[in-house]
Each structure stands twice: as structure tokens, then as C-alpha cells.
Design an enzyme around this catalytic site. Structure first.
Site, PDB file in Angstrom:
ATOM      1  N   ASP A  64       4.262  -0.016   3.638  1.00 46.18           N
ATOM      2  CA  ASP A  64       3.170   0.865   4.048  1.00 46.18           C
ATOM      3  C   ASP A  64       2.122   0.040   4.782  1.00 46.18           C
ATOM      4  O   ASP A  64       2.182  -1.187   4.772  1.00 46.18           O
ATOM      5  CB  ASP A  64       2.602   1.671   2.870  1.00 46.18           C
ATOM      6  N   TYR A  66      -1.200  -1.992   6.199  1.00 42.96           N
ATOM      7  CA  TYR A  66      -2.257  -2.814   5.609  1.00 42.96           C
ATOM      8  C   TYR A  66      -3.415  -1.908   5.199  1.00 42.96           C
ATOM      9  O   TYR A  66      -3.735  -0.948   5.901  1.00 42.96           O
ATOM     10  CB  TYR A  66      -2.751  -3.855   6.603  1.00 42.96           C
ATOM     11  N   PHE A  77       3.715  -4.923   9.940  1.00 41.59           N
ATOM     12  CA  PHE A  77       3.423  -6.368   9.932  1.00 41.59           C
ATOM     13  C   PHE A  77       2.338  -6.786  10.921  1.00 41.59           C
ATOM     14  O   PHE A  77       1.823  -7.890  10.838  1.00 41.59           O
ATOM     15  CB  PHE A  77       4.695  -7.204  10.161  1.00 41.59           C
ATOM     16  N   HIS A 186      11.875 -10.560   1.300  1.00 45.56           N
ATOM     17  CA  HIS A 186      10.664 -10.219   2.049  1.00 45.56           C
ATOM     18  C   HIS A 186       9.905 -11.491   2.432  1.00 45.56           C
ATOM     19  O   HIS A 186       9.925 -12.477   1.683  1.00 45.56           O
ATOM     20  CB  HIS A 186       9.778  -9.320   1.181  1.00 45.56           C
TER      21      HIS A 186
END
Length: 224
Positions: A64, A66, A77, A186
Site C-alpha cells: 500500500d 507510503y 516504492f 521484500h
């Protein structure tokens, strides 16, 4: 929410008429009216605006947006210019440096990738300020699954970069033999050292694209 106007409208426009989307729309509208929500409403669909379906070469799947001020702008990202580069993106830059020799830039704005066909999608497209995952389970996952399904049907080489378990849960949807699925932990500081570093996904993606007659991605983000 900013309207979708390119070829994504034909691919996923049917979702707008489904009951779940009407509930999602009302929920998101109320959240924007009563709370601080990111990204700005006009930026929710930026990943689709900047990367038309016909141009998708690589799909990078985040979770989701920031949740701090002036960070999220609709690309997974990525953060707006002038913002500190978040830890996960710092690790992505480090892997790019180790894999392809890219220098580490002084910002985290990834629009250059999106304009080259890198679909930078989150599974959830909005978030309440300072409350990560606050908009999970409200319907965005169904909508972004429709986006992923549309990519899966494309009859050309496409690479999926699936980092972390939530992204990798989408693997069963991806059954196109012309596509390449790359998985790794991740890039978060909590998991990057357990296999994200050294995954060489960026060079593998470019080698696959070139081998199948597609233009590779220039992954170097230049300094501002």
C-alpha cells in the site's frame, strides 16, 4: 479519484460497475472528506496513467502507499522529489548498483521507470495518514487483481518482480507462458539480507526482454 483515460479503461472499466467498487468508491470518498489520505486523490491511478497497458514490460508489485506527508504519488516504492529515500527503495538502489552498476541517485522519484513500461502497482491504492494497511480489505485488492489479470493476458514478454509474500500470493493468477515471474524476499531492511540482495532481478528482467525481442529497461535513475 482521477479518471482513467487510456487503454486501461477498456481493460478494467467493467470493474467500476460492480457492487464491490461502488462500496469502495463510497468508502474512499468518505475517507478523503473526513481524514488525511494518501496519495492525493488525483494521483491514485498514476501507475495506470503513466504506464498504458500496451506498454507494460515489467510489473513491480507493492502493498500500500507510503503513509507520511508528501511521499506517495501513486507509484509503488516511489516518493516525490525532495523526500528522503525510504529504506526499501535504498535497498532496491543498492541491488541495482550491485547487479547493473547503476549509481545510487539522490532522490526516490521513479517516474522514469513508469514511462518505460514498468507498471509500479500497489495492491491497495490509498492509505490513511500514518496508518499503514488502513485501507486493506476494502475492495482495492479486487480492483488491482483485475489489473494483474489484464497484464497476464497480454501476448508479449512481460516480467513480474514479486518481492515478499503478499506479492507472491499473486503467482497462481500468472499462467501466461510468454511471461517471466521473478520472486525474492521484500527489499525492506527486515528481509533484504535474506535473499533480496543478490537476486539480480534487474539484469534477469533485461536479459529476458532482449531475448524476446523487447527493449530492455534503463534502470538508472539520474540525480536531480
Amino acid at each position: 479519484m482521477g479518471a482513467i483515460q487510456n487503454d486501461w479503461l477498456e481493460a478494467v472499466g467493467g470493474e467500476f460497475h460492480k457492487p464491490y467498487y461502488k462500496e469502495l468508491y463510497e468508502f474512499v470518498k468518505e475517507e478523503y472528506n473526513t481524514k488525511t489520505v494518501y496519495p492525493p486523490a488525483d494521483d491514485i491511478f498514476n501507475a495506470l496513467h503513466l504506464t498504458p497497458l500496451k506498454d507494460v514490460k515489467v510489473l513491480v508489485l507493492g502493498q500500500d502507499p507510503y503513509h507520511n506527508v508528501n511521499q506517495a504519488h501513486g507509484l509503488s516504492f516511489s516518493v516525490l522529489p525532495g523526500q528522503k529515500v525510504p529504506p526499501s527503495l535504498q535497498n532496491i538502489y543498492q541491488e541495482l548498483h550491485d547487479d547493473l552498476g547503476c549509481y545510487i541517485p539522490n532522490h526516490g522519484y521513479l517516474e522514469k521507470w513508469a514511462k518505460q513500461g514498468v507498471l509500479m502497482l500497489n495492491t491497495v491504492l490509498t492509505v490513511q495518514a500514518h496508518k499503514p494497511n488502513s485501507h486493506q480489505g476494502k475492495g482495492w485488492e479486487k480492483f488491482t487483481d483485475a489489473i494483474i489479470e489484464a497484464v497476464n493476458t497480454q501476448d508479449r514478454p512481460i516480467v513480474y518482480l514479486l518481492w515478499g509474500r503478499p506479492a507472491q500470493r499473486k503467482v497462481p493468477m500468472l499462467n501466461n507462458p510468454k511471461h517471466l515471474i521473478l520472486t525474492a524476499p521484500h527489499p525492506s531492511p527486515y528481509s533484504a539480507a535474506s535473499g533480496f540482495f543478490g537476486c539480480r532481478h534487474f539484469s534477469q528482467a533485461n536479459e529476458f526482454l532482449k531475448a524476446n525481442g523487447a527493449e530492455p529497461v534503463d534502470w538508472q535513475i539520474e540525480n536531480i
